[in-house]
Design a protein around this motif. Structure first.
Motif, PDB file in Angstrom:
ATOM      1  N   GLU A 215       0.803  -1.216   0.000  1.00  0.00           N
ATOM      2  CA  GLU A 215       0.000   0.000   0.000  1.00  0.00           C
ATOM      3  C   GLU A 215       0.839   1.269   0.000  1.00  0.00           C
ATOM      4  O   GLU A 215       0.332   2.340  -0.336  1.00  0.00           O
ATOM      5  CB  GLU A 215      -0.928   0.010   1.229  1.00  0.00           C
ATOM      6  CG  GLU A 215      -2.012  -1.048   1.206  1.00  0.00           C
ATOM      7  CD  GLU A 215      -3.066  -0.781   0.146  1.00  0.00           C
ATOM      8  OE1 GLU A 215      -3.304   0.406  -0.155  1.00  0.00           O
ATOM      9  OE2 GLU A 215      -3.639  -1.748  -0.383  1.00  0.00           O
ATOM     10  N   ASP A 216       2.086   1.181   0.419  1.00  0.00           N
ATOM     11  CA  ASP A 216       2.884   2.397   0.540  1.00  0.00           C
ATOM     12  C   ASP A 216       4.358   2.031   0.423  1.00  0.00           C
ATOM     13  O   ASP A 216       4.788   0.992   0.945  1.00  0.00           O
ATOM     14  CB  ASP A 216       2.614   3.091   1.887  1.00  0.00           C
ATOM     15  CG  ASP A 216       3.251   4.465   1.989  1.00  0.00           C
ATOM     16  OD1 ASP A 216       2.969   5.314   1.125  1.00  0.00           O
ATOM     17  OD2 ASP A 216       4.030   4.692   2.929  1.00  0.00           O
ATOM     18  N   GLN A 239      -7.252  -2.014   4.395  1.00  0.00           N
ATOM     19  CA  GLN A 239      -6.966  -0.821   3.619  1.00  0.00           C
ATOM     20  C   GLN A 239      -6.394   0.257   4.520  1.00  0.00           C
ATOM     21  O   GLN A 239      -6.582   0.236   5.740  1.00  0.00           O
ATOM     22  CB  GLN A 239      -8.228  -0.300   2.926  1.00  0.00           C
ATOM     23  CG  GLN A 239      -9.382   0.006   3.879  1.00  0.00           C
ATOM     24  CD  GLN A 239     -10.641   0.432   3.141  1.00  0.00           C
ATOM     25  OE1 GLN A 239     -10.590   0.810   1.969  1.00  0.00           O
ATOM     26  NE2 GLN A 239     -11.776   0.377   3.816  1.00  0.00           N
ATOM     27  N   ARG A 282       1.741   3.845   8.298  1.00  0.00           N
ATOM     28  CA  ARG A 282       2.494   4.314   7.134  1.00  0.00           C
ATOM     29  C   ARG A 282       3.420   5.433   7.589  1.00  0.00           C
ATOM     30  O   ARG A 282       3.146   6.151   8.545  1.00  0.00           O
ATOM     31  CB  ARG A 282       1.571   4.805   6.023  1.00  0.00           C
ATOM     32  CG  ARG A 282       0.839   6.101   6.319  1.00  0.00           C
ATOM     33  CD  ARG A 282      -0.001   6.533   5.135  1.00  0.00           C
ATOM     34  NE  ARG A 282      -0.776   7.737   5.423  1.00  0.00           N
ATOM     35  CZ  ARG A 282      -1.702   8.241   4.611  1.00  0.00           C
ATOM     36  NH1 ARG A 282      -1.990   7.623   3.472  1.00  0.00           N
ATOM     37  NH2 ARG A 282      -2.354   9.346   4.935  1.00  0.00           N
TER      38      ARG A 282
END
Length: 337
Positions: A215-216, A239, A282
């Motif tokens: 995702e990152d 998510q 994140r």
């Protein structure tokens, strides 16, 4: 390690939106009877403890670290925590947190107050507060938020995320060279290899394709290290947003450092929803906020019902989880390491 804590002077202007008394000391942060509004900046530092049952009090607290995220032509700024003798300490939860957030709005984020802005470790400008937005309920601890006008060095005019210090603390730091590093194929391969290595070590459930759950991914140059580091997050059945996730879901965040010609794992965050609840992190930004010459890394973490902050620091050559809002601390399980 406790895994469960839990110049460039050409400036450009942009409009940004942020996000007598008797004293009693509770081991650090002072609490005083209600008096006229004033800036309760504790420049001497100390251990910060708030008594949630102290009634209608005003708190005396030290400098704050702030986070800002741009939204279009605006930036949302909220306090992350208090800097106490270089350590980042969490803000209180509950009613005490609400009262402190209101005081921060009144004393630190009132119109014309200035914050010094940083991006990826370097000083990049100044934010002048224009008005307050009240208290945010998006975080698991109450957070004050405000809007203002920012002046930035040209190279940082497109930045999306900032860290900030009060001007009395941040203005002593010089402007630096602001650099961004793009993600290239070796970084993608590196984080992929480290992710697979971590899943095997943790004996975690493999996805169909590891690449599809990344995702990152960001490339960093930490402190004076000329070699790039990488930090990336994989989310399985989840998510990067506040919201529920099924029990099998997990988050895996890896910090990789370049050793020779390959990346090696320097820090691993693993949190399975069924064991510890959702906590998807994140990388947000970095800054040497404790002044020890090594930059700390601020993380933004998304839970099932709210979000919070955590931070990594390098101590004795190893990266550790040095800070996490208590409301986001995991339960039993392997957690970050």
């Amino acid at each position: 390690m406790n895994r469960r804590l839990p110049h460039w002077l050409g400036m450009v202007g942009i409009v940004t939106a942020a996000f007598g008394c008797d004293n009693v000391s509770f081991g650090g942060m002072s609490v005083s009877l209600e008096g006229p509004p004033r800036d309760s900046l504790d420049t001497e530092g100390g251990t910060s403890v708030i008594d949630p049952d102290a009634g209608p009090t005003r708190f005396r607290y030290g400098p704050l670290l702030y986070a800002g995220a741009r939204q279009g032509d605006s930036v949302l700024v909220v306090p992350v925590g208090e800097l106490v003798e270089g350590r980042l300490e969490p803000l209180p939860a509950g009613e005490a947190g609400v009262r402190l957030a209101e005081q921060i709005l009144e004393e630190r984020l009132m119109p014309s107050r200035k914050l010094t802005l940083f991006q990826q470790g370097g000083r990049v400008g100044t934010l002048t507060v224009s008005s307050a937005l009240g208290t945010s309920s998006e975080y698991c601890s109450p957070r004050a938020q405000a809007i203002g006008t920012a002046e930035l060095i040209p190279s940082a005019s497109g930045s999306a995320r900032f860290l900030a210090l009060e001007q009395s603390v941040g203005e002593e730091r010089p402007y630096g060279i602001f650099q961004t590093s793009s993600v290239e194929r070796p970084h993608r391969i590196g984080i992929q290899n480290l992710g697979g290595e971590a899943l095997n070590d943790l004996r975690a459930q493999w996805p169909g394709t590891l690449q599809n759950i990344r995702e990152d991914l960001q490339v960093l140059r930490i402190s004076d290290d000329q070699n790039p580091s990488i930090i990336g997050t994989f989310l399985f059945q989840d998510q990067m947003a506040v919201g529920p996730a099924p029990d099998p879901a997990y988050s895996l965040m890896i910090l990789g450092e370049l050793q020779g010609v390959r990346f090696t794992r320097a820090f691993t965050w693993y949190r399975r929803v069924g064991d510890e609840g959702k906590g998807a992190p994140r990388f947000f930004s970095k800054l040497d906020w404790d002044g020890d010459g090594e930059e700390e890394l601020l993380l933004e973490v998304f839970g099932a019902e709210s979000r919070w902050f955590a931070a990594l620091e390098k101590e004795g050559g190893s990266w550790t989880l040095a800070f996490q809002d208590p409301c986001g601390a995991p339960g039993d399980g392997p957690g970050p390491s």
